[in-house]
Design a protein around this motif. Sequence first.
Motif, mmCIF file in Angstrom:
data_model
loop_
_atom_site.group_PDB
_atom_site.id
_atom_site.type_symbol
_atom_site.label_atom_id
_atom_site.label_comp_id
_atom_site.label_asym_id
_atom_site.label_seq_id
_atom_site.Cartn_x
_atom_site.Cartn_y
_atom_site.Cartn_z
ATOM 1 N N GLU A 13 1.153 -1.560 -0.039
ATOM 2 C CA GLU A 13 -0.064 0.151 0.101
ATOM 3 C C GLU A 13 0.983 0.950 -0.093
ATOM 4 O O GLU A 13 1.575 1.095 1.023
ATOM 5 C CB GLU A 13 -1.002 -0.379 1.202
ATOM 6 N N ALA A 14 0.643 2.111 -0.805
ATOM 7 C CA ALA A 14 1.494 4.031 -1.431
ATOM 8 C C ALA A 14 0.522 4.644 -0.861
ATOM 9 O O ALA A 14 -0.419 4.772 -1.678
ATOM 10 C CB ALA A 14 2.157 2.784 -2.421
ATOM 11 N N ASN A 15 1.111 5.678 -0.446
ATOM 12 C CA ASN A 15 0.359 7.375 -1.280
ATOM 13 C C ASN A 15 1.494 7.464 -2.128
ATOM 14 O O ASN A 15 2.817 7.687 -1.796
ATOM 15 C CB ASN A 15 0.739 7.876 0.737
ATOM 16 N N ARG A 58 1.048 -8.095 -8.323
ATOM 17 C CA ARG A 58 1.216 -8.014 -6.770
ATOM 18 C C ARG A 58 -0.353 -6.963 -6.385
ATOM 19 O O ARG A 58 -0.077 -6.409 -7.559
ATOM 20 C CB ARG A 58 2.485 -7.447 -7.133
ATOM 21 N N GLU A 59 -0.668 -7.281 -6.153
ATOM 22 C CA GLU A 59 -1.876 -6.488 -5.765
ATOM 23 C C GLU A 59 -1.393 -5.460 -5.156
ATOM 24 O O GLU A 59 -0.727 -4.797 -4.341
ATOM 25 C CB GLU A 59 -3.272 -6.674 -4.845
ATOM 26 N N VAL A 60 -1.019 -3.392 -5.460
ATOM 27 C CA VAL A 60 -1.398 -2.500 -5.197
ATOM 28 C C VAL A 60 -2.549 -1.947 -4.603
ATOM 29 O O VAL A 60 -3.078 -1.099 -5.585
ATOM 30 C CB VAL A 60 0.022 -2.106 -6.505
ATOM 31 N N THR A 61 -2.764 -1.054 -3.627
ATOM 32 C CA THR A 61 -3.159 -0.410 -2.719
ATOM 33 C C THR A 61 -3.011 1.114 -3.049
ATOM 34 O O THR A 61 -1.648 1.510 -2.827
ATOM 35 C CB THR A 61 -4.032 -0.546 -1.827
ATOM 36 N N LEU A 185 9.895 1.411 0.678
ATOM 37 C CA LEU A 185 9.219 2.205 1.636
ATOM 38 C C LEU A 185 8.365 1.900 1.919
ATOM 39 O O LEU A 185 7.498 2.826 2.298
ATOM 40 C CB LEU A 185 9.590 4.387 1.511
ATOM 41 N N ALA A 186 7.187 1.153 0.658
ATOM 42 C CA ALA A 186 5.666 0.958 0.989
ATOM 43 C C ALA A 186 5.927 -0.106 1.266
ATOM 44 O O ALA A 186 3.888 -0.400 1.334
ATOM 45 C CB ALA A 186 5.493 1.727 -0.141
ATOM 46 N N VAL A 187 6.489 -1.235 1.702
ATOM 47 C CA VAL A 187 6.559 -2.158 1.780
ATOM 48 C C VAL A 187 5.527 -2.837 2.996
ATOM 49 O O VAL A 187 5.861 -2.047 4.401
ATOM 50 C CB VAL A 187 7.245 -3.238 1.258
#
Length: 212
Positions: A13-15, A58-61, A185-187
Amino acid sequence: MEKPNTNVSLKMEANIVVMGTESVGKSALTVRLLTRRFIGEYGDIESIYSRNFTLDAREVTLNIWDSPYSEDLSVEASLFHKKVRWADGYVLVYSICDRASFNAISRLIQSIKSTKDYLSADKAPIVVVGNKRDLHHRRTVLSEEGRLLALNTDSLFYEVSAAENYHSVLTVFHGLVDRMKDARLAVKRPLRFKGIVKSMSAVFARRRTDSL
Ligand code: GDP
Ligand code: MG
């Protein structure tokens, strides 16, 4: 027969914050990514969109924050710090027909790098985007200038047209997600206290989210 365990892939998940001066196409890019469409006029959209993508199996939000540029520099500055702290990755947009918008990007990169501490081994997850490529007859910023800026600041670089092309826009976000994976940073990892506060504010922010 036992089913294979398909739930082994690491979720991410990443902003992502989309920044740049007025009318460079921040909303056009964001809306293009989310809907595949170009509507033409966007008004002053202020929103954090949350959307799942499948990238490289890979599922990424992705939580994507798009906001209008404020002419009031003190408003812009306080919002800037909020955005930089919130984000794991940065999409910095200029228009290839607007030299001032390009100059603003170099300043943004310096400010981001000095606001957020990156370990020297990590590349800051920044992508520089020259938008409005379809308006090449009105071009005032050369591709080489964008490429050089990215090279000098260890960022990625793409020229795109949100008006004409979905795939180039997808490539921008894909490239950024790859960069974020590299930066680790986002894992998803066990949240520390600071991480929990960050997630809470993201949840509250999402209440305002329009879904397109
Ligand atoms: P923002 O203020 O950065 O969010 O910019 P907008 O997304 O609202 O776009 C500003 C104007 O530029 C609008 O009139 C859009 O239709 C136009 N625009 C955005 N992207 C492109 C593009 O790739 N090509 C062209 N020709 N116009 C674009
Ligand atoms: Mg906008």
